[in-house]
Design a protein around this motif. Structure first.
Motif, PDB file in Angstrom:
ATOM      1  N   ASP A   3      38.644  45.928  55.923  1.00 25.43           N
ATOM      2  CA  ASP A   3      39.747  45.441  55.111  1.00 25.43           C
ATOM      3  C   ASP A   3      41.069  46.048  55.522  1.00 25.43           C
ATOM      4  N   PRO A 386      47.543  35.479  45.156  1.00 24.59           N
ATOM      5  CA  PRO A 386      47.118  36.465  46.155  1.00 24.59           C
ATOM      6  C   PRO A 386      48.281  36.801  47.082  1.00 24.59           C
ATOM      7  N   GLY A 432      46.409  43.413  49.623  1.00 32.41           N
ATOM      8  CA  GLY A 432      45.729  42.163  49.289  1.00 32.41           C
ATOM      9  C   GLY A 432      44.653  42.310  48.242  1.00 32.41           C
ATOM     10  N   SER A 433      44.375  43.540  47.821  1.00 36.41           N
ATOM     11  CA  SER A 433      43.339  43.742  46.803  1.00 36.41           C
ATOM     12  C   SER A 433      43.957  44.197  45.492  1.00 36.41           C
ATOM     13  N   CYS A 499      36.297  35.354  43.971  1.00 37.25           N
ATOM     14  CA  CYS A 499      36.620  36.765  44.147  1.00 37.25           C
ATOM     15  C   CYS A 499      35.585  37.434  45.043  1.00 37.25           C
ATOM     16  N   ASP A 502      34.340  44.513  47.566  1.00 37.96           N
ATOM     17  CA  ASP A 502      34.008  45.183  48.826  1.00 37.96           C
ATOM     18  C   ASP A 502      33.135  46.415  48.587  1.00 37.96           C
ATOM     19  N   TYR A 506      36.192  47.440  45.264  1.00 40.04           N
ATOM     20  CA  TYR A 506      37.520  46.846  45.092  1.00 40.04           C
ATOM     21  C   TYR A 506      37.385  45.319  45.014  1.00 40.04           C
ATOM     22  N   TRP A 508      38.994  41.456  45.393  1.00 38.57           N
ATOM     23  CA  TRP A 508      39.932  40.643  46.183  1.00 38.57           C
ATOM     24  C   TRP A 508      39.873  39.221  45.637  1.00 38.57           C
ATOM     25  N   THR A 510      40.302  35.469  45.633  1.00 31.79           N
ATOM     26  CA  THR A 510      40.455  34.534  46.750  1.00 31.79           C
ATOM     27  C   THR A 510      41.107  33.224  46.325  1.00 31.79           C
TER      28      THR A 510
END
Ligand code: WTA
Length: 645
Positions: A3, A386, A432-433, A499, A502, A506, A508, A510
Motif C-alpha cells: 500500500d 476516495p 488513500g486509507s 471496502c 489490509d 486499515y 480503504w 473503494t
C-alpha cells in the motif's frame, strides 16, 4: 498487496493529542466491556437540562426495529453551541466569514447568541412551533448558521437545501416535508457570479401553495421581486425584536434536522437526525479527529447545504467552543491561491476540504501554493470521496510542507458525522486509507451473499451496531429507512460502499456499490438524472453511470435513446446537458451524452448497467457475458459510438 508509503505519527502528536494509540485501544476495548460507561462519557460532554439515565436502546432486527439514544435526557442544541460558552468565551469569535469578494466578518459567541435569539423570535412571531419544518436555502453566509441554530432554539426542524439546487429540486424537498416557511437570500455570490436564490424560490413556490412565509436575508441587496403578504426581509422583521429567547427543552430523540440526500432509487430521501445523539457524535468526532481545542481556527470548506457543513462548519465546532471559518467563495477565484491566502489571512490551524478541490488545485502546480505562508496550519483533512494517493501526497508535501498529518474522514449523510479516520495522535497514515473506525463504530465486511469476511480482504461495508449519530428514519417513511439500510444484510446497517481491509486492519473505501455516484464530492443518484433526462420531450429512455474523472473523481456518463423521429445532433447534446443543469442543478449536468439507438437489456427488460459502466470506463475487454442480452448487437453499437472512441 503493497500500500505504499506509511507516515508515522509525529512524536509531538503522540504526546499531546486527545487520543494516542493506547488511548484508542482502550476506548475500543471499553465499548466492548462497558459500553454504557463509554457512551455516557461521549454524551456527557453536552449540557443536559435533564440528564439521561437510559443510554443505548437499539435493535436492527426487523421484528423489533428501533434506534434510541439517551432517550430520557432533555437538552437544547443551541444552548450547547452558544449559551454555555458565553461565561468563559463570550468575546471569542464563534464564526469568521470570508466573503466571495474578500470581505471579512466576525461574530463572537455573545453576538452569535443574540442574533440567533432574534431570528428565533422572528420565527416564533411567524407562528413557527416545535416540530414545524423550516426550509433554509441560503448561500455560505453566517446567517445560514444562525438560522439553523434559531430553529434548534425553538425546536423547529430545519431542512437546508444546497444553494446549487434548481427550483424543481427545491419544490420537491419543500413538499416532501410540508414546510410552510422558507428562509432564503436576495442573491448569492460565488466566484464573482450571481446566484438568483430568491428567484429560484419564487419559481419553486409556484408548486408549493402551502408556504405562507418567505424570509429574505439581505446579501447583495439587489432588487428582487417580493410577494405581498408572503415575503419579508429579515432586517425588517428583526426591527425591535428581543435578543433573548428561552430555549425549548428538547428530548434527546426529538428531531433536529432533515437533510435530503440521493439514493440508488427514487427521489431524494429526507435523512432525519435527532438532537442528543447527533450533537454528541458531531462534537465527539470533531474533537477526536481534528484533535480540536477550543478557540483554534477551524476551516471546513463544505457548504452548509451538505452534511459536512452541518456537522463540521456549524454543530461540531460550535459545540466544542470553536472558531469556525465560513467561506462563501470557490477555490479558483480570483485565482488558484485563494484557499491558501485565506488560510494566511485568518491563521487557520485546521483545514478540511474535498479531494476534488485538491486535485483541481494540484493541476495548477505548486507555485500558487508556495507563494503563501501556511505556517499557521497544523492539521489537514479530506472528506466526501476516495482520495487518490497522488493527490494525498501533494496535499501532504506541498500544502502541509510534510509537517501536517492528514485525516481522511469517511462518513455519510446518514451517519451524522465521521465513521472512520486516522486519529492524528494514534494512527500512522497511509495515503488513500481512512485507517480505522471511530471507537464505538463496528465495521464488518461481507460478501454479496452476506457471508462475513475476516482478515485482509475486500467486501461490502456494513456496521453491526448503532452509534449515537446514526440517522433515525427517512422523514415520513420508516419503511423506506428499514428497507434501504437494514434489509440487504439483516441485522446490520449497510453503507452501500465497497471496502478493502489490509493486513494492518486499515480500511480503504473503494466507492459505492449501488447506483449512487460521487461527482466532485457531490452525491447524486443516477436514477434522479435519468428521470430528469426522460422528462425532456426528445428522450425516450436514459441510463446514467459514473466513470473515472481526473478532477471530479467521477463524471456523469449518460446514454440516451431518442424518440423515433428525433435526430441526434450536437445541439441536442448541449440542450440535454443544460436541461439536467436546470432540472437538478449545475453540478449534476452530464459530462458525456452518448446517443444510443438501444440500451443493453436482459430478456426480462432490465438494463445491464454493468456493461454500460464498462463502456463508459473504456474497459472494453471486460464487458463480460453479453449472450443473455435480448439484443447483443446493441453493445456493438455502443462500443463503436463510444465518446472518445
Ligand atoms: C463517499 C459525505 C472514500 C462514500 C460526508 C459515502 C468517501 C459517500 C469518503 C457519502 C472518504 C465519503 N473516502 N469515500 N473519506 N467520505 N465518501 O452522504 O461513498 O454526501 O458513502 O456524505 O461519500 O456521501 P455523503
Amino acid at each position: 498487496m503493497s500500500d505504499g508509503e506509511v507516515f508515522p505519527v509525529p512524536k509531538a502528536w503522540a504526546q499531546k493529542a486527545h487520543m494516542d494509540a493506547a488511548g484508542y485501544e482502550a476506548a475500543v476495548a471499553e465499548v466492548e466491556t462497558n459500553p454504557d460507561a463509554f457512551w455516557t462519557k461521549v454524551a456527557g460532554r453536552l449540557d443536559w437540562m435533564t440528564p439521561f439515565t437510559q443510554v443505548k436502546d437499539v435493535s436492527f432486527e426487523k421484528e423489533d426495529f428501533h434506534i434510541r439514544w439517551f432517550a430520557d435526557g432533555v437538552l437544547n442544541v443551541s444552548v450547547n453551541c452558544l449559551d454555555r460558552h458565553i461565561a468563559e468565551r463570550g468575546d471569542q469569535p464563534a464564526i469568521l466569514w470570508e466573503s466571495d469578494d474578500g470581505l471579512m466578518a466576525r461574530f463572537t459567541y455573545r453576538e452569535a447568541l443574540a442574533e440567533v435569539c432574534r431570528i428565533a423570535n422572528v420565527l416564533k412571531a411567524k407562528g413557527v412551533k416545535k416540530g414545524d419544518r423550516v426550509t433554509i436555502y441560503l448561500p455560505m453566509i453566517p446567517a445560514a448558521a444562525f438560522c439553523m441554530l434559531a430553529c434548534a432554539r425553538i425546536g423547529a426542524i430545519h431542512s437546508v437545501i444546497f444553494g446549487g439546487f434548481s427550483p424543481d429540486s427545491i419544490a420537491g424537498r419543500i413538499q416532501d416535508c410540508d414546510s410552510r416557511i422558507v428562509i432564503t437570500a436576495d442573491e448569492g455570490l460565488r466566484g464573482g457570479k450571481i446566484v438568483p436564490l430568491k428567484r429560484n424560490v419564487d419559481e419553486a413556490l409556484k408548486s408549493c401553495p402551502q408556504v405562507t412565509d418567505v424570509i429574505v436575508v439581505r446579501r447583495t441587496k439587489a432588487d428582487v421581486p417580493m410577494t405581498e403578504g408572503r415575503d419579508a426581509f429579515l432586517p425588517d422583521l428583526k426591527q425591535g425584536v428581543s435578543d433573548v429567547c428561552e430555549p425549548e427543552p428538547m428530548n434527546a430523540e426529538d428531531p433536529l434536522f432533515i437533510l435530503y440526500t440521493s439514493g440508488s432509487t427514487g427521489k431524494p430521501k429526507g435523512v432525519l437526525h435527532t438532537t442528543g445523539g447527533y450533537l454528541a457524535w458531531a462534537a465527539y468526532t470533531h474533537e477526536l479527529v481534528f484533535d480540536y481545542r477550543p478557540g483554534e481556527v477551524f476551516w471546513c470548506t463544505a457548504d452548509v447545504g451538505w452534511v459536512t457543513g452541518h456537522s463540521y462548519v456549524v454543530y461540531g465546532p460550535l459545540a466544542n467552543a470553536g472558531t469556525s471559518l465560513m467561506f462563501e467563495g470557490v477555490p479558483n477565484y480570483p485565482d488558484h491561491s485563494r484557499f491558501w491566502e485565506v488560510i494566511d489571512k485568518y491563521k487557520v490551524e485546521i483545514f478540511y476540504t474535498a479531494p476534488t478541490a485538491i486535485r483541481a488545485l494540484m493541476r495548477e502546480g505548486d507555485e500558487p501554493v508556495l507563494k503563501t505562508s501556511r505556517k499557521s496550519l497544523r492539521l489537514l483533512g479530506t472528506v466526501g470521496e476516495p482520495i487518490n494517493p497522488e493527490a494525498w501526497l501533494w496535499y501532504h508535501r506541498v500544502v502541509g510542507e510534510g509537517r501536517c498529518p492528514i485525516v481522511d474522514t469517511y462518513w455519510q449523510t446518514e451517519t451524522g458525522a465521521c465513521l472512520a479516520s486516522p486519529l492524528p495522535g494514534a494512527h500512522p497514515t497511509k495515503p488513500g486509507s481512512c485507517a480505522k473506525p471511530m471507537p464505538g463504530v463496528k465495521f464488518q465486511l461481507v460478501e454479496a451473499d452476506g457471508a462475513v469476511i475476516t482478515g485482509a480482504a475486500s467486501g461490502n461495508l456494513c456496521i453491526t451496531d448503532s452509534w449515537p449519530g446514526q440517522m433515525r428514519t427517512v422523514y415520513g417513511d420508516d419503511q423506506r429507512f428499514f428497507d434501504t439500510y437494514f434489509s440487504t444484510y439483516p441485522g446490520k446497517y449497510f453503507t452501500g460502499d465497497g471496502c478493502r481491509r489490509d493486513e494492518d486492519g486499515y480500511y480503504w473505501i473503494t466507492g459505492r456499490v449501488d447506483d449512487v455516484i460521487n461527482v466532485s464530492g457531490h452525491r447524486l443518484g443516477t436514477a434522479e438524472i435519468e428521470s430528469a433526462l426522460v422528462g425532456n420531450e426528445n428522450v425516450a429512455e436514459a441510463a446514467v453511470v459514473g466513470y473515472p474523472h481526473d478532477i471530479k473523481g467521477q463524471g456523469v456518463y449518460a446514454y440516451v435513446t431518442l424518440k423515433a423521429d428525433v435526430h441526434p445532433t450536437d445541439i441536442l447534446e448541449a440542450e440535454l446537458k443544460g436541461w439536467v443543469r436546470r432540472e437538478i442543478g449545475p453540478f449534476a449536468a452530464p459530462d458525456v451524452v452518448q446517443f444510443a439507438p438501444g440500451l443493453p437489456k436482459t430478456r426480462s427488460g432490465k438494463i445491464m448497467r454493468r456493461i454500460l459502466r464498462k463502456i463508459a470506463e473504456n474497459d472494453l475487454g471486460n464487458l463480460g457475458d453479453t449472450t443473455t442480452l435480448a439484443d447483443p448487437a446493441v453493445v456493438e453499437d455502443l462500443v463503436k459510438n463510444r465518446h472518445g472512441a
